[in-house]
Design a protein around this motif. Structure first.
Motif, PDB file in Angstrom:
ATOM      1  N   ALA A 202       0.834  -1.209   0.000  1.00 24.48           N
ATOM      2  CA  ALA A 202       0.000   0.000   0.000  1.00 24.48           C
ATOM      3  C   ALA A 202       0.867   1.257   0.000  1.00 24.48           C
ATOM      4  O   ALA A 202       0.626   2.204  -0.756  1.00 24.48           O
ATOM      5  N   ALA A 203       1.911   1.252   0.811  1.00 23.68           N
ATOM      6  CA  ALA A 203       2.791   2.429   0.879  1.00 23.68           C
ATOM      7  C   ALA A 203       3.546   2.615  -0.433  1.00 23.68           C
ATOM      8  O   ALA A 203       3.723   3.736  -0.917  1.00 23.68           O
ATOM      9  N   CYS A 204       3.956   1.522  -1.042  1.00 21.23           N
ATOM     10  CA  CYS A 204       4.660   1.613  -2.342  1.00 21.23           C
ATOM     11  C   CYS A 204       3.720   2.183  -3.406  1.00 21.23           C
ATOM     12  O   CYS A 204       4.093   3.068  -4.169  1.00 21.23           O
ATOM     13  N   ALA A 205       2.484   1.708  -3.420  1.00 20.72           N
ATOM     14  CA  ALA A 205       1.512   2.214  -4.407  1.00 20.72           C
ATOM     15  C   ALA A 205       1.286   3.709  -4.183  1.00 20.72           C
ATOM     16  O   ALA A 205       1.241   4.505  -5.123  1.00 20.72           O
ATOM     17  N   LYS A 206       1.198   4.095  -2.923  1.00 20.54           N
ATOM     18  CA  LYS A 206       0.942   5.510  -2.592  1.00 20.54           C
ATOM     19  C   LYS A 206       2.090   6.413  -3.062  1.00 20.54           C
ATOM     20  O   LYS A 206       1.881   7.512  -3.566  1.00 20.54           O
ATOM     21  N   HIS A 207       3.321   5.906  -2.927  1.00 21.80           N
ATOM     22  CA  HIS A 207       4.496   6.743  -3.227  1.00 21.80           C
ATOM     23  C   HIS A 207       5.110   6.473  -4.591  1.00 21.80           C
ATOM     24  O   HIS A 207       6.167   7.020  -4.919  1.00 21.80           O
ATOM     25  N   GLY A 208       4.474   5.595  -5.385  1.00 19.46           N
ATOM     26  CA  GLY A 208       5.002   5.335  -6.736  1.00 19.46           C
ATOM     27  C   GLY A 208       6.326   4.602  -6.734  1.00 19.46           C
ATOM     28  O   GLY A 208       7.169   4.787  -7.600  1.00 19.46           O
ATOM     29  N   VAL A 209       6.517   3.763  -5.703  1.00 17.76           N
ATOM     30  CA  VAL A 209       7.719   2.919  -5.618  1.00 17.76           C
ATOM     31  C   VAL A 209       7.309   1.492  -5.974  1.00 17.76           C
ATOM     32  O   VAL A 209       6.262   1.006  -5.514  1.00 17.76           O
ATOM     33  N   ARG A 210       8.106   0.822  -6.809  1.00 16.54           N
ATOM     34  CA  ARG A 210       7.730  -0.545  -7.218  1.00 16.54           C
ATOM     35  C   ARG A 210       8.033  -1.525  -6.076  1.00 16.54           C
ATOM     36  O   ARG A 210       9.151  -1.533  -5.545  1.00 16.54           O
ATOM     37  N   LEU A 211       7.056  -2.359  -5.760  1.00 20.89           N
ATOM     38  CA  LEU A 211       7.274  -3.399  -4.748  1.00 20.89           C
ATOM     39  C   LEU A 211       7.736  -4.673  -5.453  1.00 20.89           C
ATOM     40  O   LEU A 211       7.145  -5.091  -6.451  1.00 20.89           O
ATOM     41  N   CYS A 212       8.810  -5.242  -4.953  1.00 16.80           N
ATOM     42  CA  CYS A 212       9.383  -6.450  -5.543  1.00 16.80           C
ATOM     43  C   CYS A 212       9.706  -7.435  -4.430  1.00 16.80           C
ATOM     44  O   CYS A 212       9.885  -7.036  -3.272  1.00 16.80           O
ATOM     45  N   PHE A 213       9.773  -8.720  -4.797  1.00 11.67           N
ATOM     46  CA  PHE A 213      10.029  -9.736  -3.763  1.00 11.67           C
ATOM     47  C   PHE A 213      11.277 -10.538  -4.067  1.00 11.67           C
ATOM     48  O   PHE A 213      11.441 -11.054  -5.174  1.00 11.67           O
ATOM     49  N   TYR A 214      12.125 -10.665  -3.051  1.00 10.99           N
ATOM     50  CA  TYR A 214      13.207 -11.654  -3.037  1.00 10.99           C
ATOM     51  C   TYR A 214      12.574 -12.943  -2.533  1.00 10.99           C
ATOM     52  O   TYR A 214      11.866 -12.916  -1.509  1.00 10.99           O
ATOM     53  N   HIS A 215      12.767 -14.039  -3.232  1.00 11.25           N
ATOM     54  CA  HIS A 215      12.194 -15.298  -2.758  1.00 11.25           C
ATOM     55  C   HIS A 215      13.241 -16.396  -2.901  1.00 11.25           C
ATOM     56  O   HIS A 215      13.731 -16.647  -4.010  1.00 11.25           O
ATOM     57  N   SER A 216      13.613 -16.991  -1.769  1.00  9.28           N
ATOM     58  CA  SER A 216      14.631 -18.028  -1.805  1.00  9.28           C
ATOM     59  C   SER A 216      14.060 -19.346  -2.335  1.00  9.28           C
ATOM     60  O   SER A 216      12.986 -19.785  -1.904  1.00  9.28           O
ATOM     61  N   ILE A 217      14.759 -19.948  -3.275  1.00 10.76           N
ATOM     62  CA  ILE A 217      14.353 -21.276  -3.758  1.00 10.76           C
ATOM     63  C   ILE A 217      14.728 -22.309  -2.689  1.00 10.76           C
ATOM     64  O   ILE A 217      13.900 -23.084  -2.230  1.00 10.76           O
ATOM     65  N   MET A 218      15.954 -22.243  -2.244  1.00 10.05           N
ATOM     66  CA  MET A 218      16.417 -23.138  -1.172  1.00 10.05           C
ATOM     67  C   MET A 218      15.565 -22.886   0.082  1.00 10.05           C
ATOM     68  O   MET A 218      15.279 -21.751   0.426  1.00 10.05           O
ATOM     69  N   ASP A 219      15.122 -23.965   0.735  1.00  6.20           N
ATOM     70  CA  ASP A 219      14.179 -23.829   1.857  1.00  6.20           C
ATOM     71  C   ASP A 219      14.550 -24.845   2.923  1.00  6.20           C
ATOM     72  O   ASP A 219      14.252 -26.037   2.804  1.00  6.20           O
ATOM     73  N   TRP A 220      15.210 -24.335   3.966  1.00  2.77           N
ATOM     74  CA  TRP A 220      15.721 -25.237   4.996  1.00  2.77           C
ATOM     75  C   TRP A 220      14.607 -25.843   5.838  1.00  2.77           C
ATOM     76  O   TRP A 220      14.818 -26.808   6.583  1.00  2.77           O
ATOM     77  N   HIS A 221      13.405 -25.266   5.753  1.00  4.44           N
ATOM     78  CA  HIS A 221      12.306 -25.728   6.632  1.00  4.44           C
ATOM     79  C   HIS A 221      11.459 -26.802   5.965  1.00  4.44           C
ATOM     80  O   HIS A 221      10.953 -27.703   6.623  1.00  4.44           O
ATOM     81  N   HIS A 222      11.296 -26.715   4.668  1.00  6.98           N
ATOM     82  CA  HIS A 222      10.351 -27.581   3.965  1.00  6.98           C
ATOM     83  C   HIS A 222      10.906 -29.005   3.849  1.00  6.98           C
ATOM     84  O   HIS A 222      12.025 -29.192   3.355  1.00  6.98           O
ATOM     85  N   PRO A 223      10.150 -29.985   4.278  1.00  9.82           N
ATOM     86  CA  PRO A 223      10.653 -31.368   4.299  1.00  9.82           C
ATOM     87  C   PRO A 223      10.986 -31.920   2.920  1.00  9.82           C
ATOM     88  O   PRO A 223      11.762 -32.866   2.799  1.00  9.82           O
ATOM     89  N   GLU A 224      10.412 -31.351   1.861  1.00 10.88           N
ATOM     90  CA  GLU A 224      10.656 -31.912   0.524  1.00 10.88           C
ATOM     91  C   GLU A 224      11.807 -31.213  -0.204  1.00 10.88           C
ATOM     92  O   GLU A 224      12.120 -31.580  -1.345  1.00 10.88           O
ATOM     93  N   TRP A 225      12.432 -30.169   0.432  1.00 16.02           N
ATOM     94  CA  TRP A 225      13.575 -29.544  -0.249  1.00 16.02           C
ATOM     95  C   TRP A 225      14.697 -30.582  -0.326  1.00 16.02           C
ATOM     96  O   TRP A 225      15.023 -31.233   0.646  1.00 16.02           O
ATOM     97  N   GLY A 226      15.259 -30.711  -1.474  1.00 19.82           N
ATOM     98  CA  GLY A 226      16.082 -31.876  -1.774  1.00 19.82           C
ATOM     99  C   GLY A 226      17.460 -31.933  -1.179  1.00 19.82           C
ATOM    100  O   GLY A 226      18.076 -32.988  -1.180  1.00 19.82           O
ATOM    101  N   ASP A 227      17.999 -30.828  -0.657  1.00 15.92           N
ATOM    102  CA  ASP A 227      19.341 -30.913  -0.075  1.00 15.92           C
ATOM    103  C   ASP A 227      19.224 -30.864   1.444  1.00 15.92           C
ATOM    104  O   ASP A 227      18.882 -29.828   2.006  1.00 15.92           O
ATOM    105  N   LYS A 228      19.460 -31.987   2.087  1.00 14.70           N
ATOM    106  CA  LYS A 228      19.213 -32.062   3.523  1.00 14.70           C
ATOM    107  C   LYS A 228      20.505 -31.843   4.296  1.00 14.70           C
ATOM    108  O   LYS A 228      21.313 -32.762   4.439  1.00 14.70           O
ATOM    109  N   ALA A 229      20.705 -30.614   4.795  1.00 16.25           N
ATOM    110  CA  ALA A 229      21.873 -30.404   5.664  1.00 16.25           C
ATOM    111  C   ALA A 229      21.645 -31.173   6.962  1.00 16.25           C
ATOM    112  O   ALA A 229      20.555 -31.094   7.538  1.00 16.25           O
TER     113      ALA A 229
END
Ligand code: FHN
Length: 452
Positions: A147-174
């Motif tokens: 909402a604040a980005c829309a109000k101020h004309g700033v583009r909202l973007c997302f960083y999203h990690s593919i690697m996921d240490w929490h998800h049980p199906e992520w294939g690299d198990k540390a």
């Protein structure tokens, strides 16, 4: 002056950098889609999540570097990391203040970690309970930012990690993760989960999906290509960085082959020696030594260095994505605020030398500073000569052979005399620089810039 690719776009990207989608999108369509990104030149990176609570310390031990990795650094099994859910309560979070701070600094877009490697989601996702909905705060953190980005004309973007240490199906198990319950992780199930998360994020209409964590073996080129195509079909105007696929050269960030997907390249904590004509890229960098908040990392870069990084990057045709790491309470650290306000003061006077500019026409950086350019409506060229080291007497422009039109100081529009001798242009300067960080001299010349 726009740096015209020496080769056709396809040939150039085939040889060098981030791959253009090798199918339906024409160069004109690609240029239109990338237009706002190229104009922006400057964005805010925000690394925020559960890791802001420990703030770089675990069981009395302090960790250096990127402390958003604390779960891995301290080898914290999920069962011991999960209690952070109950400690994450950013009651001081003020999205309006964050966006105003970014906008004042001249940042045209914000990239926030919707999910980092620990898998924690900043919005209340229907796909998991490992999200803000399970914290005392409960509320969606992305919605007020949108909402604040829309109000101020700033583009909202997302960083999203593919690697996921929490998800049980992520294939690299540390081994430290302690959730290796899934004997054989199913990456098809994980990819379906990832796509369902991203479908939810597309509802916020992000300008960019900034992928990361693509380097582990569980993620493949085939999955990267599939995800890029999936997202572009869902959101044709979306920009996706090259970390959706497997093509970047580590921290250098440039793709090694045109088969790899991604709309721009992503050098990290470094600025390439020179930009590559026709290749979009963005250097992401921290203000101290960590992306996520650390209570003890005080290795802050000066405002001068941050502004000169911005100038250097823009002079090479790239974007600067400068990071802040908010606290667990939702505050951007005071040293970051101070630096952003210092950048804002410089940008208030000199923003025209950054936003909407193209790379320098000089093959190497002049010894006095950097240069950016802009093609004027009449086809002439405006050069922004950004002087770090203020010379006595004259500013010499090595090899520039154009006929000069006028020279002024950007700060006050004062006219400056120009000499042409021996095929070199030089500009008479006042005895004092207008700004110790960088003083901008504006030089308009006839036609496209020509440098021998
Ligand atoms: O592992 C991440 C790191 O935590 C941070 O997010 C940076 C910034 O892009 N990217 C990865 C390291 O290359």
């Amino acid at each position: 002056m726009n740096f015209k690719p020496l080769l056709s776009m396809a040939a150039l990207t085939a040889a060098l950098g981030c791959a253009l989608p090798a199918h339906a999108e024409t160069k004109a369509e690609h240029d239109a889609r990338m237009g706002w990104f190229r104009e922006a030149r400057f964005g805010m990176f925000i690394h925020w999540g559960l890791y802001a609570v420990p703030a770089g310390e675990w069981n009395g031990k302090k960790y250096g570097g990127g402390v958003e990795w604390i779960q891995s650094m301290a080898k914290i099994p999920t069962a011991e990391y999960s209690p952070l859910l109950q400690q994450f309560n950013p009651v001081k979070y003020d999205a309006e203040a964050w966006v105003s701070l970014a906008k004042e600094a001249g940042m045209k877009y914000i990239v926030i970690t919707s999910k980092h490697h620990d898998g924690f989601c900043l919005w209340d996702s229907a796909q998991t309970d490992w999200d803000v909905g399970s914290t005392p705060y409960r509320k969606d953190l992305l919605k007020p930012l949108a909402a604040a980005c829309a109000k101020h004309g700033v583009r909202l973007c997302f960083y999203h990690s593919i690697m996921d240490w929490h998800h049980p199906e992520w294939g690299d198990k540390a081994p430290w993760r302690g959730n290796a319950a899934t004997a054989k992780p199913d990456m098809d199930k994980f990819t379906a989960y990832l796509k369902a998360e991203l479908d939810e994020l597309l509802a916020y209409q992000p300008g960019i999906l900034w992928f990361d964590g693509e380097w582990e073996g569980a993620w493949t080129h085939e999955r990267g290509v599939d995800l890029y195509d999936y997202l572009r079909k869902k959101s044709p105007s979306l920009i996706i960085n090259n970390r959706v696929d497997k093509g970047r050269n580590g921290m250098a960030g440039f793709n090694s082959d045109s088969k790899f997907k991604g709309d721009y390249c992503t050098p990290e904590q470094e600025i390439p020696a020179s930009g590559l004509p026709g290749i979009d890229w963005e250097s992401c960098m921290t203000m101290n030594d960590t992306w996520g908040y650390s209570a003890h990392d005080q290795a802050w870069k000066s405002t001068e260095m941050l502004v000169r990084n911005l100038i250097d990057i823009a002079s090479k045709g790239g974007n600067y994505l400068l990071n802040v790491g908010p606290t667990g309470e939702g505050l951007i650290p005071a040293p970051s605020v101070e630096r952003l306000q210092g950048i804002a003061a410089w940008m208030k006077v000199n923003g025209a030398a950054i936003h909407g500019t193209s790379a320098s026409p000089f093959p190497t950086a002049p010894e006095w500073g950097r240069c950016t350019t802009r093609t004027l409506p009449d086809g002439n060229t405006r050069l922004y000569l950004q002087v770090f080291k203020w010379p006595a007497g004259k500013l010499v422009l090595p090899g520039l052979t154009n006929e000069p039109i006028k020279a002024t100081l950007l700060a006050n529009d004062a006219s400056l005399p120009i000499d042409q001798d021996g095929g070199h242009l030089s500009i008479h300067l006042p005895s004092q620089a207008a700004d110790p960080i960088a003083t901008v001299v504006v030089l308009d010349v006839k036609g496209a810039a020509k440098v021998q």
